[in-house]
Write an enzyme that holds these catalytic residues in place. Structure first.
Site, PDB file in Angstrom:
ATOM      1  N   LYS A  21      26.625  14.848  59.080  1.00  0.00           N
ATOM      2  CA  LYS A  21      26.814  16.254  58.570  1.00  0.00           C
ATOM      3  C   LYS A  21      28.401  16.195  58.113  1.00  0.00           C
ATOM      4  CE  LYS A  21      24.223  19.793  59.891  1.00  0.00           C
ATOM      5  NZ  LYS A  21      23.375  20.687  60.445  1.00  0.00           N
TER       6      LYS A  21
ATOM      7  N   ASN B  40      19.363  35.178  61.741  1.00  0.00           N
ATOM      8  CA  ASN B  40      19.044  34.178  62.533  1.00  0.00           C
ATOM      9  C   ASN B  40      19.472  34.690  63.879  1.00  0.00           C
ATOM     10  OD1 ASN B  40      21.972  33.014  63.036  1.00  0.00           O
ATOM     11  ND2 ASN B  40      21.579  32.716  60.721  1.00  0.00           N
TER      12      ASN B  40
ATOM     13  N   PHE C  80      30.666  23.288  62.677  1.00  0.00           N
ATOM     14  CA  PHE C  80      29.839  22.957  63.939  1.00  0.00           C
ATOM     15  C   PHE C  80      28.371  22.510  63.327  1.00  0.00           C
ATOM     16  CE2 PHE C  80      30.929  25.096  67.951  1.00  0.00           C
ATOM     17  CZ  PHE C  80      32.201  25.418  67.700  1.00  0.00           C
TER      18      PHE C  80
ATOM     19  N   PRO D 161      25.901  29.345  49.008  1.00  0.00           N
ATOM     20  CA  PRO D 161      27.183  28.375  48.843  1.00  0.00           C
ATOM     21  C   PRO D 161      27.305  27.843  50.366  1.00  0.00           C
ATOM     22  CG  PRO D 161      27.833  30.617  48.770  1.00  0.00           C
ATOM     23  CD  PRO D 161      26.131  30.582  48.513  1.00  0.00           C
TER      24      PRO D 161
HETATM   25  N1  CTP Z   1      27.937  26.148  56.857  1.00  0.00           N
HETATM   26  C1  CTP Z   1      28.401  26.668  56.065  1.00  0.00           C
HETATM   27  N2  CTP Z   1      28.011  27.422  54.909  1.00  0.00           N
HETATM   28  C2  CTP Z   1      26.733  27.269  54.700  1.00  0.00           C
HETATM   29  C3  CTP Z   1      25.754  26.391  55.675  1.00  0.00           C
HETATM   30  C4  CTP Z   1      26.339  25.970  57.099  1.00  0.00           C
HETATM   31  O1  CTP Z   1      29.726  26.977  56.214  1.00  0.00           O
HETATM   32  N3  CTP Z   1      25.978  27.622  53.825  1.00  0.00           N
HETATM   33  C5  CTP Z   1      28.758  25.603  58.182  1.00  0.00           C
HETATM   34  C6  CTP Z   1      28.235  26.162  59.439  1.00  0.00           C
HETATM   35  O2  CTP Z   1      29.219  27.115  59.734  1.00  0.00           O
HETATM   36  C7  CTP Z   1      28.551  24.961  60.227  1.00  0.00           C
HETATM   37  C8  CTP Z   1      27.977  23.873  59.487  1.00  0.00           C
HETATM   38  O3  CTP Z   1      28.218  24.231  58.143  1.00  0.00           O
HETATM   39  O4  CTP Z   1      29.900  24.629  60.641  1.00  0.00           O
HETATM   40  C9  CTP Z   1      26.572  23.417  59.883  1.00  0.00           C
HETATM   41  O5  CTP Z   1      25.775  24.246  59.796  1.00  0.00           O
HETATM   42  P1  CTP Z   1      24.380  24.001  60.045  1.00  0.00           P
HETATM   43  O6  CTP Z   1      23.420  25.291  59.738  1.00  0.00           O
HETATM   44  O7  CTP Z   1      24.150  23.153  61.371  1.00  0.00           O
HETATM   45  O8  CTP Z   1      24.036  22.952  59.071  1.00  0.00           O
HETATM   46  P2  CTP Z   1      23.304  22.992  57.193  1.00  0.00           P
HETATM   47  O9  CTP Z   1      24.589  22.685  56.399  1.00  0.00           O
HETATM   48  O10 CTP Z   1      22.948  24.288  57.324  1.00  0.00           O
HETATM   49  O11 CTP Z   1      22.452  21.610  57.425  1.00  0.00           O
HETATM   50  P3  CTP Z   1      20.994  21.922  58.194  1.00  0.00           P
HETATM   51  O12 CTP Z   1      20.446  22.855  57.941  1.00  0.00           O
HETATM   52  O13 CTP Z   1      20.144  20.935  56.874  1.00  0.00           O
HETATM   53  O14 CTP Z   1      21.084  21.356  59.494  1.00  0.00           O
END
Ligand code: CTP
Length: 407
Positions: free
Chosen positions: A341, A211, A327, A307
């Protein structure tokens, strides 16, 4: 407070140099020993005689002075100090520092020093706002250099805005904070784990899914926490960034490795999950490069969920860090999604930001964030990622301070 502290004061060329004469005196009033380097441009504003009279020492000006080198070489000058203070720090001086130029005594001492450095910028409004200066500032901060000011107000040139050198009292306060042990380093004794950057999820040995995360915000936070005294473990996906000063970095590629590295780093008091972790990895092993089918049919890729590191930490049954910060990178309904979230993952704070393409935040230098906690939402002013990092680190320090007072 500054008893017997040795301060090497570098006076750059700006009208604010006149304040540095007072600064010498006030530092001495606090018990500091002040030795001064005056740049060539600085000498256009204050005289070496005034500087040496006030500092009660020689005023050092010349890199190639035979007598100076015999008595006190530039290396010794830069090492026999507890703090190197640059005031006023001009745009030129900061640019040279950021890029490691060393063509006079001041810049040579700055490059040769192994001591903490603090800069007090002073320049015209537009020069301060210029992208080049802001870029240099970010580099200096990433190198662990402390910055005091600048202030906003009417400048000597008549323009109004940010760029004025901080008042002497504020500079003294910053120097005292620097030397004041636990007060200046309020997070000392605490361990912080920070995740940053993207993850790379392999499709086969040569291809991967990634990404646009640059890692800049996470690295800045790791550096800001370390600057406040925390022991910091930065678990980073692939980035092109240098490791911030005093930060232990563990490099990983995939989300599963990031989780293992984070769990290995526990126990921690603080967790800040900034990484843009891929939500899925490619299921099943493709040990060999996937080849094109003769039929022209595209390969089908099956995904399996990764995870969730933030949720795992937030809900850890035995080793949950005292403060867990996540975040939320959103492209629409930012506050709504981020608030949910926070609840869903179980973290204490969520820093929400709008990463829709037009904001330029993903991969860019600035960030516009809202801090969401149990107490509600609080929008912060748009600022560069280092400023956001410093603000967050200070908030974290305040949180621990209140906690200590409450217990
Ligand atoms: N995060 C994490 N592990 C994951 C996914 C996300 O630790 N597998 C953490 C990111 O570091 C961030 C937060 O979760 O602090 C939110 O990440 P984001 O990508 O916005 O959320 P998602 O859980 O992926 O939700 P969605 O894609 O549905 O918005």
């Amino acid at each position: 407070m500054l008893q017997a502290k040795r301060i090497l004061l570098i006076i750059g060329g700006g009208i604010a140099a006149y304040k540095s004469l007072d600064l010498i005196r006030r530092l001495q009033d606090e018990g500091a020993q002040v030795r001064c380097i005056l740049t060539k441009a600085g000498a256009q504003f204050v005289t070496p005689l005034a500087v040496s009279s006030l500092s009660q020492d020689k005023c050092y000006t010349d890199l190639f002075s035979l007598t100076d080198e015999a008595e006190m070489g530039h290396i010794r000058l830069s090492r026999e100090a507890d703090l190197v203070l640059v005031a006023p720090a001009t745009a030129d001086l900061m640019a040279k520092m950021a890029h490691g130029l060393a063509n006079d005594l001041a810049t040579t001492a700055l490059l040769a020093t192994d001591k903490p450095v603090m800069v007090v910028p002073a320049m015209n409004v537009e020069m301060w706002a210029h992208r080049a200066t802001q870029r240099n500032m970010a580099l200096l901060q990433a190198d662990g250099i402390a910055v005091v000011g600048p202030e906003s107000g009417v400048m000597a040139c008549g323009e109004v805005g940010a760029g004025r050198m901080s008042d002497v009292a504020d500079i003294i306060a910053a120097v005292k904070t620097h030397f004041s042990g636990p007060l200046g380093r309020p997070l000392s004794g605490l361990h912080a784990v920070v995740t940053a950057g993207p993850t790379h999820e392999p499709i086969d040995p040569v291809r991967y899914i990634a990404n646009r995360s640059s890692g800049k915000q996470g690295y800045a936070i790791a550096g800001a926490l370390a600057a406040l005294g925390a022991r910091v473990t930065l678990v980073s996906g692939p980035t092109h960034l240098p490791t911030p000063k005093d930060v232990d970095r563990v490099d990983v590629e995939q989300a599963v490795d990031m989780l293992s590295a984070v769990e290995k780093a526990l126990p921690a008091d603080i967790a800040v999950c900034v990484a843009a972790v891929a939500d899925w990895h490619v299921a099943g092993e493709n040990g060999q490069k996937i080849k094109k089918e003769a039929s022209g049919a595209p390969p089908s890729i099956r995904f399996a969920e990764n995870p969730d590191i933030l949720a795992t930490l937030s809900q850890h049954p035995t080793r949950r860090p005292a403060l867990v910060v996540g975040f939320a990178a959103e492209t629409e309904h930012v506050l709504d999604h981020a608030t949910r979230k926070r609840q869903r993952k179980g973290c204490d704070w969520i820093i929400a930001n709008d990463v829709s393409h037009q904001t330029g935040i993903m991969g860019g230098d600035e960030n516009l964030v809202t801090l969401i906690s149990a107490d509600g939402a609080e929008q912060w002013a748009k600022a560069d990622k280092h400023a956001v990092a410093r603000q967050l680190a200070t908030r974290i320090a305040d949180w621990f301070d209140h906690r200590r007072k409450d217990s």
